[in-house]
Write an enzyme that holds these catalytic residues in place. Structure first.
Site, short mmCIF file in Angstrom:
data_model
loop_
_atom_site.label_atom_id
_atom_site.label_comp_id
_atom_site.label_asym_id
_atom_site.label_seq_id
_atom_site.Cartn_x
_atom_site.Cartn_y
_atom_site.Cartn_z
N ALA A 85 -49.23 18.07 35.37
CA ALA A 85 -49.18 16.82 35.89
C ALA A 85 -47.86 16.51 36.37
O ALA A 85 -47.00 17.06 35.80
CB ALA A 85 -49.76 15.69 34.88
N GLY A 113 -52.01 19.85 33.12
CA GLY A 113 -52.94 19.33 34.00
C GLY A 113 -53.70 20.48 34.67
O GLY A 113 -54.91 20.55 35.06
N GLU A 137 -55.91 22.49 32.56
CA GLU A 137 -57.06 21.73 32.33
C GLU A 137 -58.03 21.58 33.69
O GLU A 137 -59.11 21.72 33.54
CB GLU A 137 -56.69 20.27 31.95
CG GLU A 137 -56.23 20.31 30.58
CD GLU A 137 -55.46 18.88 30.21
OE1 GLU A 137 -55.68 18.20 29.33
OE2 GLU A 137 -54.66 18.33 31.09
N GLU A 196 -48.21 20.19 26.37
CA GLU A 196 -47.79 18.50 26.51
C GLU A 196 -46.95 18.12 25.01
O GLU A 196 -46.17 17.09 25.37
CB GLU A 196 -49.07 17.69 26.50
CG GLU A 196 -49.83 17.76 27.93
CD GLU A 196 -50.78 19.18 28.20
OE1 GLU A 196 -51.30 18.96 29.06
OE2 GLU A 196 -50.66 20.06 27.44
#
Length: 263
Positions: A68, A113, A116, A136
């Site tokens: 992200a 992300g 994911e 993260e």
């Protein structure tokens, strides 16, 4: 769609979605996620009768999706962070809910992300350059787009906890060994060609049956065996209501290739 952050191409019913922010290692910001949500929620391009599969990839060799957008997240309030996580979760769920198979094709980084997003596909193909991880915790964050919910289903709770707690990155060979990746290829071209060939093979099967299998498997994750069997039984019953089942069994008995009507 002509937006610069997403590139789309359709080849004989296989839609390739390319996240196109190579200068930012294809990082997922609100713009990319919003465009993905709009694409996946729009019934016109994705639910057409000719759509038989999706390839999800990133532009360039350096990254599938490196994560992200940290710069964007760094100034978010708790409410904005929650909304950003909800947007990411919505996008990953939409990929899972597509009635056709989705293959994530990963070259380079698939972190945070990006990992994911790949896990929301039906399975992952990778090149030998691929790097996976949920880093993260090194930023004071946790996986927010489904990493905590999905990774343990793919690799088991022990591996999931070790990878998430440490933020450790693993290469494609290790990812395949622990069950995160299905296949590893030497080049991006080999990977994409193989993904297209797999989807072409699946396209010769009943599209209704494939969609029911995807739904039954997805709905069974995390459920007790009894509940999962009930889901499978209900899906099995639905096949007896389809033209695909009648055509498939008739073709088998007549010793001819089936011509599935897709309903």
């Amino acid at each position: 769609m002509t937006d610069k952050t997403l590139l789309l191409s359709n080849d004989r019913g296989v839609l390739t979605i390319t996240v196109n922010r190579p200068n930012a290692l294809n990082a997922l910001n609100k713009e990319v996620l919003t465009e993905l949500r709009a694409l996946l929620e729009d019934p016109l391009p994705l639910n057409g009768s000719d759509l038989r599969g999706v390839i999800l990839t990133g532009a360039g060799e350096r990254a599938f999706v490196a994560g992200a957008d940290i710069r964007e997240m760094s100034v978010m309030t708790p409410d904005e962070g929650e909304a950003f996580g909800a947007l990411g979760q919505r996008v990953t769920r939409l990929f899972e809910e597509l009635p056709v198979p989705v293959i994530a094709c990963v070259s380079g980084y698939a972190l945070g992300g990006g990992c994911e997003l790949a896990m929301a596909s039906d399975f992952i193909y990778a090149t030998s350059s691929a790097v996976f991880g949920q880093p993260e915790v090194s930023l004071g964050l946790i996986p927010g787009f489904g990493g905590c919910a999905r990774l343990h289903h793919l690799v088991g709770p022990g591996w999931a906890k070790e990878l998430i707690y440490t933020g450790r990155k693993i290469d494609a060979i290790e990812a395949r060994r622990i069950g995160l990746v299905n296949r590893v290829f030497d080049t991006r071209e080999e990977m994409l060609d193989s993904a297209a060939a797999t989807l072409a093979e699946i396209a010769t099967r009943s599209p209704v049956a494939v969609a029911l299998c995807k739904s039954a498997i997805g709905d069974s994750v995390g459920r007790a065996t009894t509940d999962a069997l009930a889901i499978e039984k209900a899906a099995f019953r639905k096949t007896f209501m389809t033209g695909d089942m009648r055509e498939g069994t008739a073709a088998f008995l007549a010793k001819r290739p089936p011509s599935f009507p897709g309903h």
